[in-house]
Scaffold this active site. Structure first.
Site, short mmCIF file in Angstrom:
data_model
loop_
_atom_site.label_atom_id
_atom_site.label_comp_id
_atom_site.label_asym_id
_atom_site.label_seq_id
_atom_site.Cartn_x
_atom_site.Cartn_y
_atom_site.Cartn_z
N THR A 1 -5.30 -0.68 6.92
CA THR A 1 -6.60 -1.21 7.31
C THR A 1 -6.58 -1.44 8.81
O THR A 1 -5.81 -2.28 9.31
CB THR A 1 -6.89 -2.53 6.57
OG1 THR A 1 -6.88 -2.27 5.15
CG2 THR A 1 -8.24 -3.09 6.96
N LYS B 1 -3.53 -14.84 -6.38
CA LYS B 1 -4.32 -14.44 -7.53
C LYS B 1 -3.35 -14.06 -8.64
O LYS B 1 -2.15 -13.88 -8.39
CB LYS B 1 -5.25 -13.27 -7.20
CG LYS B 1 -4.51 -11.99 -6.82
CD LYS B 1 -5.45 -10.84 -6.50
CE LYS B 1 -6.08 -10.27 -7.73
NZ LYS B 1 -6.84 -9.03 -7.46
N GLU C 1 -7.64 2.25 1.98
CA GLU C 1 -7.34 1.94 0.58
C GLU C 1 -8.27 0.85 0.07
O GLU C 1 -8.70 -0.02 0.82
CB GLU C 1 -5.87 1.53 0.42
CG GLU C 1 -5.41 0.39 1.33
CD GLU C 1 -5.68 -0.99 0.75
OE1 GLU C 1 -5.99 -1.08 -0.45
OE2 GLU C 1 -5.62 -1.96 1.50
N LYS D 1 -7.41 -11.65 6.65
CA LYS D 1 -7.20 -10.95 7.92
C LYS D 1 -8.31 -9.95 8.22
O LYS D 1 -8.65 -9.72 9.40
CB LYS D 1 -5.83 -10.27 7.95
CG LYS D 1 -5.67 -9.00 7.17
CD LYS D 1 -4.27 -8.43 7.34
CE LYS D 1 -4.09 -7.11 6.61
NZ LYS D 1 -4.92 -6.02 7.17
N VAL E 1 0.83 -1.21 0.00
CA VAL E 1 0.00 0.00 0.00
C VAL E 1 0.87 1.26 0.00
O VAL E 1 0.62 2.20 -0.75
CB VAL E 1 -0.96 0.00 1.21
CG1 VAL E 1 -1.70 1.34 1.32
CG2 VAL E 1 -1.95 -1.14 1.09
N LYS F 1 -14.10 -0.03 5.20
CA LYS F 1 -13.08 -0.89 4.60
C LYS F 1 -13.33 -2.36 4.95
O LYS F 1 -13.32 -3.24 4.09
CB LYS F 1 -11.70 -0.45 5.08
CG LYS F 1 -10.57 -1.42 4.80
CD LYS F 1 -10.29 -1.60 3.32
CE LYS F 1 -9.09 -2.49 3.11
NZ LYS F 1 -8.78 -2.68 1.69
N GLY G 1 -7.65 -15.87 -0.84
CA GLY G 1 -6.44 -15.72 -0.02
C GLY G 1 -5.99 -14.27 -0.08
O GLY G 1 -6.80 -13.37 -0.25
N CYS H 1 -5.57 -9.26 2.30
CA CYS H 1 -6.69 -8.47 2.81
C CYS H 1 -7.86 -9.31 3.31
O CYS H 1 -8.20 -9.26 4.48
CB CYS H 1 -7.18 -7.51 1.72
SG CYS H 1 -5.98 -6.22 1.29
#
Length: 437
Positions: free
Chosen positions: A121, A322, A149, A264, A11, A205, A258, A261
């Site tokens: 986050t 991904k 974000e 968690k 980020v 978020k 997975g 972000c």
């Protein structure tokens, strides 16, 4: 504007580079000396399509720089972003030690009015905690803003430069005007800047990521039901995705989500709910289903090979969580590889970007190959764990000649069933008919 970004992870680096691209002078700060040295030499430390071009340009034009010194890094900054890691603790809560540690250090260093922005986050109420930490040692006025974000790995530059929306949690006019000016170049086409209070921004978020994770998980459950009822999940997906109330995105079934972000954030929101005595049943179900979904194909592999897997060779295509990223955090590929290794399977792996990161975790427990065909050579089966574009149209005739057995376990439903049937492959996918070659 002069901007400082504390943290050069995913980020932080994207944020700093993109703000520099619009003419701001940006200093990024990190305690990792080796990373800062690489970045200062112009060596980018993450893979993200489109980022390297902006990174190089802004370093060469003097708008983007890096340092390990917090005091030096915030000198003259009107805005300081906190883009620090918030890893999950043992109880699932977000660990705020990095965010609050920097906030405490910032207090005595501020020399004039500054806007401190939480970009990480963070749980609801973090802006208040950051404010109190800074306030304990600050001698000048400042404001703390929440600006979460919404960057998709693999499309982060596009998401930052042309955001669907910008969410800003702010309590007074002074920082609001600064944030409006800061983001004006990014929303010229009229996409909204949504202002709200800090707590609502923090929750927005988590709510967004939890909803998307729920949507994925719901579709995986539908896929599992399709297998039992003899329905085809692709048809169901298309049937419901055309409903504008539902939408067609995040409806592709597979072996679970997975990344850095969703896992968690869902876990942290569930923990925050528990902390206020609210039983968020949907999130508990999402986590439980996703954990089972990740290794769903292992049972089919065992069944196909009649539990005689020792010494078998499986080519794993895709290691990142991904496509278009080298991020392997919570990647389903790794969980499947670990289970297969325990069963005595020999793993030959290929991924366009993530192999170096996997080597740091698995070392020489598996072998790594520069192209998917080398990985498939003499393998007993292919396991597709990530939907990289290069896997979508492979040379099936070549695969037929180099595989020991024409067997594919597809965790991402890349191939249409009819052509696979004609090619004579045995093909297992998610929520669809099994093709027996």
């Amino acid at each position: 504007m002069n901007i400082s970004v504390v943290g050069t992870g995913y980020v932080g680096l994207v944020t700093g580079t993109c703000f520099a691209e619009t003419g701001n002078k940006v200093t990024c700060i990190d305690i990792d000396r080796e990373k800062v040295a690489k970045l200062s030499r112009g060596e980018i430390t993450i893979f993200e399509p489109g980022l390297e071009l902006l990174f190089d340009r802004n370093i060469h034009q003097g708008r983007l720089s890096f340092t390990t010194n917090l005091k030096e890094g915030i000198e003259g900054a009107k805005i300081i972003f906190l883009a620090l890691p918030t890893p999950p603790g043992e109880d699932g809560s977000a660990d705020l030690k990095y965010v609050l540690g920097v906030a405490e250090a910032l207090g005595p260093l501020l020399k004039e009015y500054t806007v401190i922005i939480d970009k990480s986050t963070v749980p609801v109420g973090t802006a208040d905690k950051v404010k109190h930490k800074i306030q304990a040692n600050a001698t000048v006025e400042f404001d703390v803003v929440s600006n979460p974000e919404f960057l998709r790995e693999g499309m982060a530059v596009e998401d930052f430069m042309k955001p669907e929306r910008v969410v800003i949690g702010v309590s007074s006019d002074r920082p609001r005007k600064i944030m409006e000016t800061l983001y004006a170049p990014f929303v010229r086409q009229g996409n909204p800047v949504v202002f709200m209070d800090e707590r609502s921004a923090e929750l927005t978020k988590y709510a967004a990521n939890a909803f998307l994770a729920t949507k994925i998980t719901f579709m995986n459950e539908i896929a599992n039901l399709c297998e039992r009822l003899g329905a085809d999940v692709d048809s169901v997906r298309k049937g419901i995705g055309t409903d504008s109330r539902i939408g067609k995105r995040f409806l592709f079934p597979g072996i679970g989500y997975g990344g850095s972000c969703f896992p968690k954030d869902v876990q942290a929101l569930a923990k925050s709910s528990a902390d206020v005595n609210y039983d968020f049943k949907i999130l508990e179900a999402v986590m439980e289903v996703n954990a089972m979904q990740k290794t769903k194909l292992i049972s089919r592999i065992k069944e196909f090979f009649k539990n005689n897997l020792k010494g078998k060779t499986i080519a794993v295509w895709g290691l990142s969580f991904k496509p278009q990223t080298d991020d392997i955090r919570e990647a389903p590929a790794l969980e499947n590889i670990n289970e297969l290794l325990e069963l005595g399977v020999v793993i030959k792996a290929h991924d366009p970007e993530a192999m170096n990161n996997v080597k740091k975790v698995l070392g020489d427990r598996i072998t790594y190959h520069e192209n998917p065909y080398d990985a498939a050579q003499d393998a007993d089966a292919i396991f597709i764990a990530t939907e990289w574009p290069e896997f979508r149209t492979p040379d099936f005739e070549k695969l037929s000649s180099i595989l020991k057995s024409k067997v594919i376990f597809d965790g991402r439903n890349l191939y249409d069933l009819a052509p696979i049937r004609e090619l004579g492959f045995t093909y297992f996918s998610i929520g669809r008919q099994t093709i027996h070659g």
